[in-house]
Design an enzyme around this catalytic site. Sequence first.
Site, short mmCIF file in Angstrom:
data_model
loop_
_atom_site.label_atom_id
_atom_site.label_comp_id
_atom_site.label_asym_id
_atom_site.label_seq_id
_atom_site.Cartn_x
_atom_site.Cartn_y
_atom_site.Cartn_z
N ARG A 1 0.01 10.43 -2.71
CA ARG A 1 1.34 10.78 -2.08
C ARG A 1 2.41 10.41 -3.29
O ARG A 1 2.22 9.87 -4.26
CB ARG A 1 1.58 10.23 -0.87
CG ARG A 1 1.57 8.59 -0.83
CD ARG A 1 1.91 7.98 0.31
NE ARG A 1 1.94 6.67 0.52
CZ ARG A 1 2.49 6.18 1.30
NH1 ARG A 1 3.47 6.60 2.21
NH2 ARG A 1 2.56 4.71 1.19
N GLN B 1 2.22 -4.91 0.07
CA GLN B 1 1.59 -4.76 -1.45
C GLN B 1 1.23 -6.09 -2.11
O GLN B 1 1.87 -7.13 -1.90
CB GLN B 1 3.12 -4.45 -2.08
CG GLN B 1 3.64 -2.82 -1.70
CD GLN B 1 4.59 -3.16 -0.70
OE1 GLN B 1 4.71 -3.97 0.05
NE2 GLN B 1 5.72 -2.37 -0.70
N ASP C 1 -2.11 3.45 -1.43
CA ASP C 1 -1.59 3.55 -2.83
C ASP C 1 -2.10 2.67 -3.88
O ASP C 1 -1.53 2.17 -4.54
CB ASP C 1 -0.03 3.24 -2.92
CG ASP C 1 0.70 4.42 -1.63
OD1 ASP C 1 0.22 5.17 -1.25
OD2 ASP C 1 1.81 3.75 -1.19
N GLN D 1 -3.56 -3.01 -0.37
CA GLN D 1 -2.55 -1.97 -0.67
C GLN D 1 -2.14 -2.47 -2.02
O GLN D 1 -1.68 -3.37 -2.44
CB GLN D 1 -1.42 -2.08 0.25
CG GLN D 1 -0.05 -1.43 -0.13
CD GLN D 1 0.91 -1.32 0.99
OE1 GLN D 1 0.75 -1.73 2.22
NE2 GLN D 1 2.11 -0.61 0.81
N ASP D 2 -1.87 -1.34 -3.14
CA ASP D 2 -1.26 -1.70 -4.42
C ASP D 2 -2.13 -2.57 -5.25
O ASP D 2 -1.96 -3.37 -5.65
CB ASP D 2 0.11 -2.16 -4.23
CG ASP D 2 0.89 -1.42 -3.69
OD1 ASP D 2 0.75 -0.01 -3.17
OD2 ASP D 2 2.37 -1.52 -3.93
#
Length: 532
Positions: A438, A327, A371, A349-350
């Site tokens: 998700r 993240q 994500d 990521q993130d």
Amino acid sequence: MRGMSSKQTHQERNVMALHEFLTLVILISLLVSPSFSDNIPPNIRTWCSQTSYPQSCEYYMGHHPHSSFLSGHLDSKKLAMQIALDQAIQAESNNMLLGPKCRNEREKAAWTDCIELYKNTIARLNLTVNPGAKCTDVDLQTWLSTALTNLETCRTGFVELGVSDYILPLMSNNVSKLISNILAINKPVALPNEQTYHEGFPTWVSPRDRKLLQATALASRAILVVAQDGSGNFKTINEAINAAAKQNTGGRFVIQVKAGTYAEHLHIGSPNLMLVGDGIGNTVITGSMSVGGGSTTFNSATVAVVGDGFIARDITFRNTAGPGKGQAVALRSGSDLSVFYRCSFEGYQDTLYVHSERQFYRECAIYGTVDFIFGNAAVVLQNCNIFSRKPINGVVTVTAQGRIDPNQNTGIVIHTSQITAASDLKPVQSSVKAYLGRPWRQYSRTVILKSFLDNLIQPVGWLEWSGSFGLNTLYYGEYQNTGPGSSTANRVKWGGYRVITSVAEASKFTVGNFIAGSSWLPASNVPFTSGL
């Protein structure tokens, strides 16, 4: 233990004693609860029966000295809000004492986040207890949703850094339950009527801010100018933000950030601040903090905004930690009524942390792998380009929405946008599986409306988080999307997924309805579409 200092031994004993005390308190509360339950006034019992956690409600409401003076629903709601605020203040005070007990830097990092998050929670609960004249139930629900999200974010920091066994149990309290109870009571019985737009922006954007966002010669309106070559007031953005905090008298404060790459970590707490760059790729704010590097997701943000009414235009927000560092946030916003116009968010990521509150993104670009649009704000992304980058594990998930309570008025809405492969993914696209999202949390809510979905999106559309977790309690919807990845014929069969066919249902997630955009966006001068 061998090698343990006397100071460490003393701390361990204190912690053990505190654990024993908390256990005793719980046991006593269990022993006395039946007799106390018999003495609950009927009006409190009836009111609390409508909440998510009736026992917590009855305990705190029944013990409060003002409970005997309650005259109706409004009085009860006010008292419940005051109790939540009082308990949050007490919890913050207790948590402040735990800092010296942190055993390592990771525990200290998570604890530090919690202190900031509790302060913000108290500020939001203060707004519910002392609302302004124009405050609506939707405003209250937004601030309560943020307060609850903050406490979950606090917990998450310890978990993701692998240090949830020591300090976190000592922070245990009932504040989350008390906030959930008010969310259940306060939730509006119906969504507001469709809001109107003016010059492409929701009406919550004031005419002055709308002009600022649309102005072609915005530099002349800047109060402060940042330029690396020394031609402005400051060479760094942080210096300008600090100066703005001292100079700002409450109106819109415009800071122009001239072209350049600014390696800075920004924390913007002042309200009504506006950052204006020289365009995507020209004005770049960059950082590289990540969970892999020892930060929490919350604190990894290159730019973090908590001051309400923030606006950014023509800026790139970047995190260069890379795909292998976990993240790593480019921008985190917990700014209520914040607007991002013609901005780019670059990471893996993130990337874009839409943490909380009401947010609007227009004509922006978002790049990432896992994500990469996530959080628990009430947010609409409109006319945006969403680019999936090449992941290290062969899987792309565009969204991970974090609604933890069914009564939070939060969710991610992607409207009239495009979801396609970035340039690094296109050559290997056939070896990658991409999904729309998700369920990060049990009541995850994501809706995609009238957007173009390229063929990188898998036919099932969505991916599980962990087995059957959240599949029946989430809300994932698609409405009139186009493109080779938009077919819903083979989508997931989860209880919470639906193909939206009703205009009325789809309209709940427009800018006008979902974030009441027409009441605040016009001030930003950012164009927007209110309805479908």
